[in-house]
Write a protein that holds these residues in place. Structure first.
Motif, PDB file in Angstrom:
ATOM      1  N   PHE A  33       0.830  -1.192   0.000  1.00  0.00           N
ATOM      2  CA  PHE A  33       0.000   0.000   0.000  1.00  0.00           C
ATOM      3  C   PHE A  33       0.872   1.252   0.000  1.00  0.00           C
ATOM      4  CE2 PHE A  33      -4.078  -1.880   1.266  1.00  0.00           C
ATOM      5  CZ  PHE A  33      -3.670  -3.096   1.791  1.00  0.00           C
ATOM      6  N   TYR A  35       0.219   5.261   1.195  1.00  0.00           N
ATOM      7  CA  TYR A  35      -0.687   6.185   1.850  1.00  0.00           C
ATOM      8  C   TYR A  35      -0.054   7.577   1.854  1.00  0.00           C
ATOM      9  CZ  TYR A  35      -3.545   2.395   3.687  1.00  0.00           C
ATOM     10  OH  TYR A  35      -4.378   1.311   3.807  1.00  0.00           O
ATOM     11  N   GLN A  37      -0.042  11.145   4.024  1.00  0.00           N
ATOM     12  CA  GLN A  37      -0.411  11.675   5.331  1.00  0.00           C
ATOM     13  C   GLN A  37       0.053  13.115   5.465  1.00  0.00           C
ATOM     14  OE1 GLN A  37       1.337   9.838   8.832  1.00  0.00           O
ATOM     15  NE2 GLN A  37      -0.471  10.310  10.048  1.00  0.00           N
ATOM     16  N   GLU A  41      -2.874  14.716  10.473  1.00  0.00           N
ATOM     17  CA  GLU A  41      -4.049  14.012   9.968  1.00  0.00           C
ATOM     18  C   GLU A  41      -3.764  12.526   9.831  1.00  0.00           C
ATOM     19  OE1 GLU A  41      -5.396  17.815   7.163  1.00  0.00           O
ATOM     20  OE2 GLU A  41      -5.380  15.793   6.346  1.00  0.00           O
ATOM     21  N   ALA A  42      -4.819  11.752   9.729  1.00  0.00           N
ATOM     22  CA  ALA A  42      -4.678  10.322   9.512  1.00  0.00           C
ATOM     23  C   ALA A  42      -4.256  10.067   8.062  1.00  0.00           C
ATOM     24  CB  ALA A  42      -5.987   9.609   9.808  1.00  0.00           C
ATOM     25  N   PRO A  43      -3.625   8.946   7.806  1.00  0.00           N
ATOM     26  CA  PRO A  43      -3.244   8.618   6.428  1.00  0.00           C
ATOM     27  C   PRO A  43      -4.466   8.414   5.539  1.00  0.00           C
ATOM     28  CG  PRO A  43      -2.108   7.217   8.011  1.00  0.00           C
ATOM     29  CD  PRO A  43      -3.179   7.935   8.754  1.00  0.00           C
ATOM     30  N   PHE A  45      -5.637   6.569   1.821  1.00  0.00           N
ATOM     31  CA  PHE A  45      -5.239   5.525   0.884  1.00  0.00           C
ATOM     32  C   PHE A  45      -4.938   6.112  -0.492  1.00  0.00           C
ATOM     33  CE2 PHE A  45      -5.247   1.412  -1.049  1.00  0.00           C
ATOM     34  CZ  PHE A  45      -5.911   1.524  -2.244  1.00  0.00           C
ATOM     35  N   TYR A  48      -2.878   0.360  -4.077  1.00  0.00           N
ATOM     36  CA  TYR A  48      -2.637  -1.008  -3.607  1.00  0.00           C
ATOM     37  C   TYR A  48      -2.110  -1.825  -4.777  1.00  0.00           C
ATOM     38  CZ  TYR A  48      -3.748  -5.802  -2.140  1.00  0.00           C
ATOM     39  OH  TYR A  48      -3.692  -7.138  -1.832  1.00  0.00           O
ATOM     40  N   LEU A  87       3.638   7.080   2.971  1.00  0.00           N
ATOM     41  CA  LEU A  87       3.924   5.866   3.729  1.00  0.00           C
ATOM     42  C   LEU A  87       3.753   4.639   2.853  1.00  0.00           C
ATOM     43  CD1 LEU A  87       1.836   6.831   6.875  1.00  0.00           C
ATOM     44  CD2 LEU A  87       4.307   6.936   6.686  1.00  0.00           C
ATOM     45  N   TYR A  95      -1.329 -11.277   7.031  1.00  0.00           N
ATOM     46  CA  TYR A  95      -2.176 -10.126   6.698  1.00  0.00           C
ATOM     47  C   TYR A  95      -2.005  -8.991   7.702  1.00  0.00           C
ATOM     48  CZ  TYR A  95      -4.227 -12.888   3.025  1.00  0.00           C
ATOM     49  OH  TYR A  95      -4.393 -13.643   1.898  1.00  0.00           O
ATOM     50  N   GLN A  96      -0.817  -8.913   8.276  1.00  0.00           N
ATOM     51  CA  GLN A  96      -0.522  -7.792   9.156  1.00  0.00           C
ATOM     52  C   GLN A  96       0.195  -6.726   8.354  1.00  0.00           C
ATOM     53  OE1 GLN A  96       0.784  -8.724  13.089  1.00  0.00           O
ATOM     54  NE2 GLN A  96       2.138  -6.962  13.215  1.00  0.00           N
ATOM     55  N   LEU A  97      -0.157  -5.467   8.612  1.00  0.00           N
ATOM     56  CA  LEU A  97       0.469  -4.363   7.904  1.00  0.00           C
ATOM     57  C   LEU A  97       1.790  -4.000   8.557  1.00  0.00           C
ATOM     58  CD1 LEU A  97      -2.296  -1.763   6.949  1.00  0.00           C
ATOM     59  CD2 LEU A  97      -0.676  -2.838   5.405  1.00  0.00           C
ATOM     60  N   TRP A  99       4.713  -1.215   8.419  1.00  0.00           N
ATOM     61  CA  TRP A  99       4.820   0.156   7.926  1.00  0.00           C
ATOM     62  C   TRP A  99       6.253   0.607   7.738  1.00  0.00           C
ATOM     63  CZ3 TRP A  99       0.640   3.082   6.598  1.00  0.00           C
ATOM     64  CH2 TRP A  99      -0.606   2.616   7.010  1.00  0.00           C
ATOM     65  N   GLY A 100       6.486   1.352   6.682  1.00  0.00           N
ATOM     66  CA  GLY A 100       7.729   2.090   6.549  1.00  0.00           C
ATOM     67  C   GLY A 100       7.642   3.363   7.392  1.00  0.00           C
ATOM     68  N   ALA A 101       8.767   4.029   7.545  1.00  0.00           N
ATOM     69  CA  ALA A 101       8.811   5.223   8.391  1.00  0.00           C
ATOM     70  C   ALA A 101       8.225   6.449   7.691  1.00  0.00           C
ATOM     71  CB  ALA A 101      10.247   5.498   8.828  1.00  0.00           C
TER      72      ALA A 101
END
Lengths: 109, 114
Positions: A33, A35, A37, A41-43, A45, A48, A87, A95-97, A99-101
């Motif tokens: 994915f 994203y 941000q 604020e929240a990321p 989408f 994908y 991101l 199926y766990q995400l 994340w990159g920094a």
């Protein structure tokens, strides 16, 4: 361990094109994915990818190479509002995400 | 696209009190919801995975007695920060999965503990 690498910060000029790279090493792969941000604020989408190749969506495109563990987000015709963090996140075999920094993109006039 | 509503967006509380944050999927059923925490200029940090009708799965280092998660229905998960301290001040974000292709995020909650 699981790891996602992307540049910390990039600078580009309004109207130009910028490519943000992401490399990953995860336990399995079930999709990548991107994203966006904005600060405070929240990321939101953006894209994908689960198969190799390029996905184009307006000014934004995302590319994936599973054999290389590599993806990039391409932003065209940059606008000042594109200044944000981008991101990269990978879904592993559970199926766990992961994340990159994030890459902070600074757009200059 | 799917909508996830998170409430409140901002909250200021006194040290020692508890704060509840709600996360609702408005137009889809979310069997799994995730709670993240984000420190300034840092990436999202997964705190816990919340599955409807079962106990949440907490990530290593996250105190389950301090961060209480309840996933009472397919559209609602709550995070309660108990006995809050200033170091709990952060940006908390929930997300809900629709299938496996997309994770939709709530608006986030800015918690400030004074």
């Amino acid at each position: 361990g699981q790891n996602i690498d992307q540049p910390t910060e990039m600078t580009a000029t309004e109207g130009a094109i910028v490519q943000i790279n992401c490399t990953y090493q995860t336990s399995g792969f079930n999709g990548l994915f991107w994203y966006q941000q904005h600060a405070g604020e929240a990321p939101t989408f953006l894209s994908y990818n689960v198969l190799d190749g390029l996905e184009e969506k307006g000014r934004f495109s995302s590319f994936l190479s599973r054999s290389k563990g590599y993806s990039y987000l391409l932003l065209k015709e940059l606008q000042m509002k594109d200044s944000a963090s981008y991101l990269c996140a990978v879904t592993d075999s559970n199926y766990q995400l992961i994340w990159g920094a994030g890459t902070k993109l600074i757009i200059k006039p | 696209g799917a909508v996830v509503s998170q409430h409140p967006s901002r909250v200021i509380c006194k040290s020692g009190t508890s704060v509840k944050i709600e996360c609702r999927s408005l137009d889809f059923q979310a069997t799994t919801m995730f709670w993240y925490r984000q420190f300034p200029k840092k990436s999202l940090m997964l705190m816990a995975t919340s599955n409807e009708g079962s106990k949440a799965t907490y990530e290593q280092g996250v105190e389950k007695d301090k961060f209480l998660i309840n996933h009472a229905s397919l559209t609602l998960s709550t995070l309660t920060v108990t006995s809050a301290h200033p170091e709990d001040s952060s940006f908390y974000i929930c997300s809900a999965t629709k299938g496996v292709t997309e994770a939709f995020f709530g608006q986030g909650t800015r918690l400030t503990v004074v």
